[in-house]
Design a protein around this motif. Structure first.
Motif, PDB file in Angstrom:
ATOM      1  N   PHE A  99       0.823  -1.209   0.000  1.00  0.00           N
ATOM      2  CA  PHE A  99       0.000   0.000   0.000  1.00  0.00           C
ATOM      3  C   PHE A  99       0.860   1.264   0.000  1.00  0.00           C
ATOM      4  CE2 PHE A  99      -2.779   3.190   2.097  1.00  0.00           C
ATOM      5  CZ  PHE A  99      -3.812   3.190   1.164  1.00  0.00           C
ATOM      6  N   ASP A 100       2.153   1.057   0.368  1.00  0.00           N
ATOM      7  CA  ASP A 100       3.061   2.200   0.361  1.00  0.00           C
ATOM      8  C   ASP A 100       3.596   2.509  -1.034  1.00  0.00           C
ATOM      9  OD1 ASP A 100       2.754   2.511   3.079  1.00  0.00           O
ATOM     10  OD2 ASP A 100       4.418   1.128   3.532  1.00  0.00           O
ATOM     11  N   GLY A 101       3.254   1.619  -1.989  1.00  0.00           N
ATOM     12  CA  GLY A 101       3.744   1.833  -3.342  1.00  0.00           C
ATOM     13  C   GLY A 101       3.099   3.044  -4.002  1.00  0.00           C
ATOM     14  N   ARG A 102       3.653   3.333  -5.172  1.00  0.00           N
ATOM     15  CA  ARG A 102       3.172   4.483  -5.932  1.00  0.00           C
ATOM     16  C   ARG A 102       1.731   4.245  -6.389  1.00  0.00           C
ATOM     17  NH1 ARG A 102       6.576   6.103 -11.116  1.00  0.00           N
ATOM     18  NH2 ARG A 102       8.188   6.024  -9.484  1.00  0.00           N
ATOM     19  N   THR A 103       0.823   5.269  -6.251  1.00  0.00           N
ATOM     20  CA  THR A 103      -0.563   5.170  -6.700  1.00  0.00           C
ATOM     21  C   THR A 103      -0.634   5.388  -8.205  1.00  0.00           C
ATOM     22  OG1 THR A 103      -1.428   5.950  -4.584  1.00  0.00           O
ATOM     23  CG2 THR A 103      -2.892   6.153  -6.502  1.00  0.00           C
ATOM     24  N   LEU A 104      -1.166   4.406  -8.884  1.00  0.00           N
ATOM     25  CA  LEU A 104      -1.292   4.495 -10.349  1.00  0.00           C
ATOM     26  C   LEU A 104      -2.664   5.030 -10.789  1.00  0.00           C
ATOM     27  CD1 LEU A 104       0.370   1.102 -11.332  1.00  0.00           C
ATOM     28  CD2 LEU A 104       1.450   3.349 -11.080  1.00  0.00           C
ATOM     29  N   ALA A 105      -3.727   4.694 -10.027  1.00  0.00           N
ATOM     30  CA  ALA A 105      -5.084   5.139 -10.388  1.00  0.00           C
ATOM     31  C   ALA A 105      -5.999   4.934  -9.181  1.00  0.00           C
ATOM     32  CB  ALA A 105      -5.612   4.364 -11.589  1.00  0.00           C
ATOM     33  N   SER A 106      -7.138   5.596  -9.206  1.00  0.00           N
ATOM     34  CA  SER A 106      -8.147   5.403  -8.161  1.00  0.00           C
ATOM     35  C   SER A 106      -9.544   5.568  -8.757  1.00  0.00           C
ATOM     36  CB  SER A 106      -7.935   6.389  -7.014  1.00  0.00           C
ATOM     37  OG  SER A 106      -8.181   7.714  -7.447  1.00  0.00           O
ATOM     38  N   VAL A 107     -10.534   5.026  -8.058  1.00  0.00           N
ATOM     39  CA  VAL A 107     -11.919   5.144  -8.507  1.00  0.00           C
ATOM     40  C   VAL A 107     -12.832   5.168  -7.273  1.00  0.00           C
ATOM     41  CG1 VAL A 107     -12.347   2.635  -8.709  1.00  0.00           C
ATOM     42  CG2 VAL A 107     -13.671   4.249 -10.097  1.00  0.00           C
ATOM     43  N   ASP A 108     -13.912   5.951  -7.355  1.00  0.00           N
ATOM     44  CA  ASP A 108     -14.910   6.010  -6.289  1.00  0.00           C
ATOM     45  C   ASP A 108     -16.174   5.259  -6.734  1.00  0.00           C
ATOM     46  OD1 ASP A 108     -13.281   7.533  -4.674  1.00  0.00           O
ATOM     47  OD2 ASP A 108     -14.110   9.448  -5.382  1.00  0.00           O
ATOM     48  N   VAL A 109     -16.713   4.443  -5.854  1.00  0.00           N
ATOM     49  CA  VAL A 109     -17.980   3.720  -6.093  1.00  0.00           C
ATOM     50  C   VAL A 109     -18.931   4.072  -4.947  1.00  0.00           C
ATOM     51  CG1 VAL A 109     -19.083   1.520  -6.528  1.00  0.00           C
ATOM     52  CG2 VAL A 109     -16.686   1.856  -7.178  1.00  0.00           C
ATOM     53  N   THR A 110     -20.154   4.495  -5.306  1.00  0.00           N
ATOM     54  CA  THR A 110     -21.121   4.933  -4.308  1.00  0.00           C
ATOM     55  C   THR A 110     -22.136   3.833  -4.024  1.00  0.00           C
ATOM     56  OG1 THR A 110     -20.905   7.205  -5.107  1.00  0.00           O
ATOM     57  CG2 THR A 110     -22.821   6.698  -3.719  1.00  0.00           C
ATOM     58  N   GLY A 111     -22.321   3.542  -2.756  1.00  0.00           N
ATOM     59  CA  GLY A 111     -23.375   2.619  -2.322  1.00  0.00           C
ATOM     60  C   GLY A 111     -24.588   3.411  -1.856  1.00  0.00           C
ATOM     61  N   ILE A 112     -25.747   3.133  -2.446  1.00  0.00           N
ATOM     62  CA  ILE A 112     -26.975   3.888  -2.164  1.00  0.00           C
ATOM     63  C   ILE A 112     -27.989   2.954  -1.514  1.00  0.00           C
ATOM     64  CG2 ILE A 112     -28.811   5.309  -3.141  1.00  0.00           C
ATOM     65  CD1 ILE A 112     -26.978   5.782  -5.562  1.00  0.00           C
ATOM     66  N   ASP A 113     -28.477   3.332  -0.371  1.00  0.00           N
ATOM     67  CA  ASP A 113     -29.476   2.517   0.308  1.00  0.00           C
ATOM     68  C   ASP A 113     -30.803   2.565  -0.443  1.00  0.00           C
ATOM     69  OD1 ASP A 113     -28.267   1.423   2.728  1.00  0.00           O
ATOM     70  OD2 ASP A 113     -28.020   3.513   3.345  1.00  0.00           O
ATOM     71  N   ALA A 114     -31.397   1.377  -0.670  1.00  0.00           N
ATOM     72  CA  ALA A 114     -32.708   1.316  -1.310  1.00  0.00           C
ATOM     73  C   ALA A 114     -33.770   1.882  -0.378  1.00  0.00           C
ATOM     74  CB  ALA A 114     -33.038  -0.128  -1.663  1.00  0.00           C
ATOM     75  N   PRO A 115     -34.791   2.549  -0.928  1.00  0.00           N
ATOM     76  CA  PRO A 115     -35.871   3.058  -0.080  1.00  0.00           C
ATOM     77  C   PRO A 115     -36.741   1.912   0.436  1.00  0.00           C
ATOM     78  CG  PRO A 115     -36.385   3.406  -2.386  1.00  0.00           C
ATOM     79  CD  PRO A 115     -34.986   2.876  -2.348  1.00  0.00           C
ATOM     80  N   TRP A 116     -37.383   2.126   1.557  1.00  0.00           N
ATOM     81  CA  TRP A 116     -38.330   1.162   2.096  1.00  0.00           C
ATOM     82  C   TRP A 116     -39.541   1.900   2.651  1.00  0.00           C
ATOM     83  CZ3 TRP A 116     -39.403   2.081   7.166  1.00  0.00           C
ATOM     84  CH2 TRP A 116     -38.430   2.717   7.941  1.00  0.00           C
ATOM     85  N   VAL A 117     -40.680   1.183   2.663  1.00  0.00           N
ATOM     86  CA  VAL A 117     -41.948   1.765   3.101  1.00  0.00           C
ATOM     87  C   VAL A 117     -42.677   0.741   3.971  1.00  0.00           C
ATOM     88  CG1 VAL A 117     -44.058   2.947   2.377  1.00  0.00           C
ATOM     89  CG2 VAL A 117     -42.098   2.892   0.844  1.00  0.00           C
ATOM     90  N   GLU A 118     -43.317   1.222   4.994  1.00  0.00           N
ATOM     91  CA  GLU A 118     -44.195   0.409   5.824  1.00  0.00           C
ATOM     92  C   GLU A 118     -45.552   1.099   5.904  1.00  0.00           C
ATOM     93  OE1 GLU A 118     -40.928  -1.454   8.979  1.00  0.00           O
ATOM     94  OE2 GLU A 118     -42.137   0.316   9.526  1.00  0.00           O
ATOM     95  N   VAL A 119     -46.624   0.325   5.724  1.00  0.00           N
ATOM     96  CA  VAL A 119     -47.984   0.853   5.773  1.00  0.00           C
ATOM     97  C   VAL A 119     -48.816  -0.077   6.653  1.00  0.00           C
ATOM     98  CG1 VAL A 119     -49.992   1.610   4.439  1.00  0.00           C
ATOM     99  CG2 VAL A 119     -47.720   1.692   3.413  1.00  0.00           C
ATOM    100  N   ALA A 120     -49.656   0.481   7.494  1.00  0.00           N
ATOM    101  CA  ALA A 120     -50.487  -0.341   8.372  1.00  0.00           C
ATOM    102  C   ALA A 120     -51.783   0.380   8.702  1.00  0.00           C
ATOM    103  CB  ALA A 120     -49.735  -0.678   9.647  1.00  0.00           C
ATOM    104  N   PHE A 121     -52.852  -0.417   8.889  1.00  0.00           N
ATOM    105  CA  PHE A 121     -54.110   0.087   9.407  1.00  0.00           C
ATOM    106  C   PHE A 121     -54.221  -0.284  10.876  1.00  0.00           C
ATOM    107  CE2 PHE A 121     -55.597  -0.092   4.902  1.00  0.00           C
ATOM    108  CZ  PHE A 121     -56.091   1.200   4.811  1.00  0.00           C
ATOM    109  N   ASP A 122     -54.730   0.640  11.656  1.00  0.00           N
ATOM    110  CA  ASP A 122     -54.972   0.372  13.068  1.00  0.00           C
ATOM    111  C   ASP A 122     -56.380   0.857  13.416  1.00  0.00           C
ATOM    112  OD1 ASP A 122     -54.666  -0.302  15.729  1.00  0.00           O
ATOM    113  OD2 ASP A 122     -53.677   1.592  16.246  1.00  0.00           O
ATOM    114  N   PRO A 123     -57.293  -0.074  13.726  1.00  0.00           N
ATOM    115  CA  PRO A 123     -57.137  -1.524  13.766  1.00  0.00           C
ATOM    116  C   PRO A 123     -57.159  -2.112  12.356  1.00  0.00           C
ATOM    117  CG  PRO A 123     -59.394  -0.945  14.256  1.00  0.00           C
ATOM    118  CD  PRO A 123     -58.647   0.354  14.149  1.00  0.00           C
TER     119      PRO A 123
END
Length: 619
Positions: A99-123
């Motif tokens: 890891f101490d070697g010379r950096t030749l290239a780099s790249v960024d990758v983004t992790g995106i959380d998927a949306p979620w939904v909860e629906v309920a009737f009471d009662p």
């Protein structure tokens, strides 16, 4: 301080031992890419995946590391699948395996959380008319939609609703976020209260759904009889006088031929209906539907009165849905009430998306007493697959009917205009002055199916005609004595709710006036046994008088007076809501199977409705 010679020796040893952490070239190069450069992390997971691809030159080795220094893979060029956590994930390509070697290239990758939904009737379930709270919650979202009766975009919240409609209610909420779209649904069960009633829209829906198909024979032998076998309406001649109906109907051929003096007539084939709704002792609901097929003339008599009766048990609220059962059908055959309990080989239906229509054959207006005649009704023994096959092949227009042993001609088909699928199949049309000739049979012989006129009929209410029977209503031009007293517990109202006949004691005429025949004795609605349910199910015994007098042997489970609490009604008067509900089984001589509906069965708070006296359909 090291001399140049010493530095050279150290560098040579570094190369020999491979401990320099890089290439022998002073200018190594490399590329690193990711596919995809962003990925969505599914709900419940901690990462998604991406593929890294790299290449290098002027180096003996190149390795890919995480930003934290974890070595993932090495090689001059290759690919590797990597886990992507939420947020920005940085990967670097290094010269050599350190890891101490010379950096030749780099790249960024983004992790995106998927949306979620909860629906309920009471009662989760309520009784019809109750209140419920809808709650929704979501994550990794920017906005939500689908909240009933609201334009909110809130990503969480709650709303309260009052549900007057019976049946399952499903709500779907959809939310959007950087990771895409997510939906969730909740279903509320809306249950019937202990005593519940159909809405008027539901009552109309049932009457439409179970409306019969009438396959009719004609005896229109000669041009002056053309159209005589049409089903019609009471006020076809537009003069609101019923006593001349037979005389005017004898001129129907002139309407067919377009004579100007009768062009104002409006021929509206009509079945006059009523729906009777009541709760059973086990808290299920039943309905009995009456369909009266009207003709203005029968041989030498005015007003032909034939009826189809259909009982449905365990009513759900939507025709053809739930656990409801069609229990029986009864048709009028002069003084006999032909009855079939479902299922029965003689009980056949045209079943479509818009209805379940019992197949009924009707005789011609005239005929010998030794054959089917005078518009009597009979069940069609042909099943729908057989009948439809013959229709589509345009074979001879005839059907097997009960108790005959031979096929009977069909010269008309009458279909309710309320069932679009049935109307489309038959190609049925409303009759008018411009097409009357094409839609009238004009024959008595057998024809092919493609020569049979197909005519639509409409539904109207028995209650449209009932007020005209009242002795004090100025209707003596329609009906005549004798008359009988009926105690109206409820007023008779029109479609708008306006009172046409106040509650109280009223005399009703029993017999029709025929301006051609002073001795006419055709019965009006209140005199008909089936109007009160007082008929012999599947037989021909007269039960109306026994019901009126309160003969305790006439009916199973007591008399009409004991059921209503009006014992003084025996031999004295009819109570408006007297009705005997048959259960679909023939009784012995002594009684009928069924029960007189008791007390205030017809009241909304008791889950009942007496449609004989209520107008549901617009005139």
């Amino acid at each position: 301080m090291q001399r140049p010679l010493e530095l050279a020796l150290v560098f040579a040893a570094c190369l020999l031992l491979g401990a320099c952490g890089g290439s022998s070239s002073p200018n190594p190069t490399g590329t690193l890419s990711a596919s995809p450069e962003s990925c969505v992390i599914a709900v419940g997971d901690s990462h998604c995946s991406s593929t890294l691809t790299w290449s290098s030159s002027d180096t003996d080795s190149a390795c890919v590391f995480t930003e934290a220094g974890e070595r993932l893979a090495c090689g001059i060029g290759s690919t590797a699948s990597v886990d992507i956590a939420a947020g920005t994930n940085t990967f670097v390509l290094k010269d050599g395996d350190s890891f101490d070697g010379r950096t030749l290239a780099s790249v960024d990758v983004t992790g995106i959380d998927a949306p979620w939904v909860e629906v309920a009737f009471d009662p989760p379930s309520i009784v019809q008319g109750g209140t419920v709270t809808l709650t929704w919650n979501s994550g990794h979202t920017d906005s939500c939609s689908g909240i009933p009766e609201s334009d909110t975009t809130d990503t969480s919240g709650s709303r309260s609703y009052t549900r007057d409609e019976f049946g399952d209610w499903t709500v779907t909420v959809t939310c959007q976020g950087p990771g895409g779209e997510a939906s969730a649904s909740a279903t509320l069960m809306v249950e019937r209260p202990p005593n519940w009633t159909l809405s008027n829209d539901e009552r109309r829906a049932y009457l439409r759904y179970y409306s019969p198909i009438i396959l009719k024979r004609s005896n229109e032998d000669g041009h002056d009889q053309r159209g005589l076998d049409l089903v019609t309406n009471f006020d076809f001649d537009r003069d609101y006088v019923f006593s001349n109906n037979k005389r005017h109907w004898e001129q129907i051929y002139r309407f067919v031929e377009g004579h100007r003096d009768v062009e104002h007539w409006r021929i509206r084939p009509t079945l006059y209906t009523a729906l009777i709704e009541f709760m059973e002792p086990d808290e299920t609901k039943s309905i009995i539907m009456l369909y009266h097929v009207y003709h203005a003339k029968q041989i030498g008599s005015i007003h032909d009165w034939e009826r189809v009766e259909v009982r449905i048990d365990d009513v759900y609220g939507t025709p053809g849905q739930g656990s409801e059962q069609l229990t029986y059908v009864v048709v009028t055959n002069h003084g006999t009430h032909k009855a079939r309990r479902n299922p029965d080989p003689d009980l056949n239906f045209m079943e479509t998306q818009t209805g379940r229509h019992v197949l009924v054959w009707q005789a011609q207006w005239s005929g010998s007493v030794f054959e089917t005649n005078r518009a009597e009704l009979r069940f069609v023994e042909d099943g729908w697959p057989t009948l439809s096959s013959n229709v589509e092949a345009s074979e001879d227009a005839e059907v097997e009917v009960i108790d005959i042993g031979e096929k009977k001609n069909v010269n008309y088909v009458f279909v309710c205009d309320c069932s679009s699928s049935a109307v489309d199949y038959w190609g049925a049309k409303a009759i008018g002055g411009d097409n009357a000739r094409a839609l009238t049979a004009g024959v008595r012989e057998k024809v092919r199916w493609d020569e049979v006129p197909r005519v639509t009929y409409e539904l109207q209410d028995l209650a449209d005609i009932l007020p005209t029977h009242t002795a004090a209503g100025g209707y003596e031009k329609h009906w005549k004595p004798p008359f009988h007293t009926i105690l109206l517990e409820s007023p008779i109202r029109d479609e708008s709710g306006a009172v046409e006949q106040e509650a109280g004691w009223h005399d009703f005429y029993y017999f029709a006036i025929d301006d051609e025949d002073p001795g006419e004795n055709r019965e009006g609605y209140p005199y008909k046994g089936w109007f009160w349910g007082a008929y012999d199910w599947g037989g021909h015994r007269s039960m109306k008088l026994k019901a009126y007098t309160g003969n305790t042997l006439a009916y199973q489970g007591g008399t009409r007076g004991s059921a209503s609490g009006r014992l003084d009604s025996h031999r004295s008067y009819w109570w408006q809501h007297d009705y005997f509900a048959h259960i679909g089984q023939r009784g012995p001589e002594e009684f009928q199977y069924g029960r007189w509906l008791a007390l205030d069965w017809y009241a909304q708070q008791k889950g009942g409705f007496d449609g004989r006296w209520v107008q549901l359909f617009e005139d």
